[in-house]
Write a protein that holds these residues in place. Structure first.
Motif, PDB file in Angstrom:
ATOM      1  N   THR A  62     -15.197 -21.646  54.449  1.00 32.29           N
ATOM      2  CA  THR A  62     -13.969 -21.679  55.239  1.00 32.29           C
ATOM      3  C   THR A  62     -13.153 -22.881  54.799  1.00 32.29           C
ATOM      4  O   THR A  62     -13.670 -24.005  54.754  1.00 32.29           O
ATOM      5  CB  THR A  62     -14.268 -21.786  56.737  1.00 32.29           C
ATOM      6  N   LEU A  63     -11.887 -22.654  54.481  1.00 30.64           N
ATOM      7  CA  LEU A  63     -10.997 -23.719  54.009  1.00 30.64           C
ATOM      8  C   LEU A  63      -9.782 -23.811  54.921  1.00 30.64           C
ATOM      9  O   LEU A  63      -9.246 -22.798  55.356  1.00 30.64           O
ATOM     10  CB  LEU A  63     -10.571 -23.424  52.569  1.00 30.64           C
ATOM     11  N   LYS A  64      -9.386 -25.030  55.216  1.00 31.98           N
ATOM     12  CA  LYS A  64      -8.160 -25.268  55.966  1.00 31.98           C
ATOM     13  C   LYS A  64      -7.508 -26.529  55.428  1.00 31.98           C
ATOM     14  O   LYS A  64      -8.138 -27.590  55.348  1.00 31.98           O
ATOM     15  CB  LYS A  64      -8.453 -25.443  57.468  1.00 31.98           C
ATOM     16  N   LYS A  65      -6.248 -26.388  55.035  1.00 28.87           N
ATOM     17  CA  LYS A  65      -5.544 -27.539  54.479  1.00 28.87           C
ATOM     18  C   LYS A  65      -4.717 -28.234  55.551  1.00 28.87           C
ATOM     19  O   LYS A  65      -4.231 -27.584  56.479  1.00 28.87           O
ATOM     20  CB  LYS A  65      -4.641 -27.075  53.333  1.00 28.87           C
ATOM     21  N   LYS A  68      -9.871 -29.825  54.569  1.00 26.53           N
ATOM     22  CA  LYS A  68     -11.037 -29.336  55.298  1.00 26.53           C
ATOM     23  C   LYS A  68     -11.662 -28.131  54.582  1.00 26.53           C
ATOM     24  O   LYS A  68     -10.968 -27.197  54.187  1.00 26.53           O
ATOM     25  CB  LYS A  68     -10.661 -28.920  56.723  1.00 26.53           C
ATOM     26  N   ILE A  69     -12.998 -28.168  54.451  1.00 25.81           N
ATOM     27  CA  ILE A  69     -13.729 -27.031  53.901  1.00 25.81           C
ATOM     28  C   ILE A  69     -15.154 -27.071  54.451  1.00 25.81           C
ATOM     29  O   ILE A  69     -15.681 -28.148  54.754  1.00 25.81           O
ATOM     30  CB  ILE A  69     -13.735 -27.056  52.355  1.00 25.81           C
ATOM     31  N   ARG A  70     -15.752 -25.901  54.624  1.00 23.05           N
ATOM     32  CA  ARG A  70     -17.126 -25.816  55.124  1.00 23.05           C
ATOM     33  C   ARG A  70     -17.865 -24.739  54.344  1.00 23.05           C
ATOM     34  O   ARG A  70     -17.406 -23.597  54.253  1.00 23.05           O
ATOM     35  CB  ARG A  70     -17.145 -25.466  56.617  1.00 23.05           C
ATOM     36  N   PHE A  71     -19.001 -25.121  53.763  1.00 18.35           N
ATOM     37  CA  PHE A  71     -19.893 -24.180  53.115  1.00 18.35           C
ATOM     38  C   PHE A  71     -21.087 -23.956  54.036  1.00 18.35           C
ATOM     39  O   PHE A  71     -21.956 -24.829  54.171  1.00 18.35           O
ATOM     40  CB  PHE A  71     -20.377 -24.722  51.766  1.00 18.35           C
TER      41      PHE A  71
END
Length: 207
Positions: A62-65, A68-71
């Protein structure tokens, strides 16, 4: 600053050997990659990760600019990678270990900063498959940050006409990681709480 013409001559000759249409195509593709990275605000996708030993792990990303990113790895894998607050955090719950480093020092930084001008430090990688666009990015002043090669497929329905297929990241220790994406979805609302994580060093306290 004086630069000898004898030094510039080989460079000019090399550029002259590249057909103008090829240079124009590369310039246009790099500009399209820049537009894609600037236009994507959120992305979710399934991923498969292959390390240099050939081990494969799967999960969702999940990526949010900005930043921010989550694996989230598959069930049973006690690992988590989260970027937020300017830091990239690697959590290994099996040994209660947390490692953090600045996002800007990671190859992933190119994906997370919409204001970054990649045309200053990236180049198109030639490919015989015209359906794909590959771009390699690295900071020549900081080779210890590693480099990343992003791979896109041309898709008129995707942001800026490009669909991110994945990337190959090489860190400062020459550890290679390949990420392949599927089921990419862009623009859906993503809560900031998605990027919180439980710190195994603090009895499960959330960050």
């Amino acid at each position: 600053m004086f630069v000898s013409r004898s030094i510039l001559a080989p460079v000019a000759a090399a550029v002259a050997l590249v057909p103008a249409p090829v240079l124009a195509q590369a310039t246009g593709d790099l500009a399209a990659v820049q537009r894609h990275l600037q236009s994507v605000t959120t992305m979710t996708a399934d991923f498969s990760q292959t390390d240099r030993a050939g081990k494969v792990l799967t999960g969702t990303v999940t990526l949010k600019k900005p930043g921010k990113i989550r694996f989230q790895y598959e069930k049973g894998v006690p690992l988590l990678i989260v970027a937020e607050g300017g830091a990239l955090t690697f959590i290994d719950y099996s040994v209660r270990q947390v490692q953090r480093w600045p996002i800007r020092n990671s190859p992933l930084g190119v994906l997370l900063d919409p204001d970054r001008d990649i045309t200053r430090f990236a180049k198109i990688v030639p490919s015989t498959d015209q359906r794909l666009v590959s771009v390699e990015a690295n900071d020549p002043k900081h080779p210890e940050y590693g480099r990343i090669t992003l791979v896109f497929a041309r898709d008129s329905a995707a942001p800026a006409g490009l669909m991110l297929q994945g990337w190959v990241a090489l860190d400062g220790q020459n550890n290679r990681t390949t990420i392949r994406l599927s089921n990419q979805r862009f623009g859906a609302p993503v809560s900031d709480s998605t990027f919180r994580w439980n710190d195994p060093r603090r009895g499960g306290r959330q960050n």
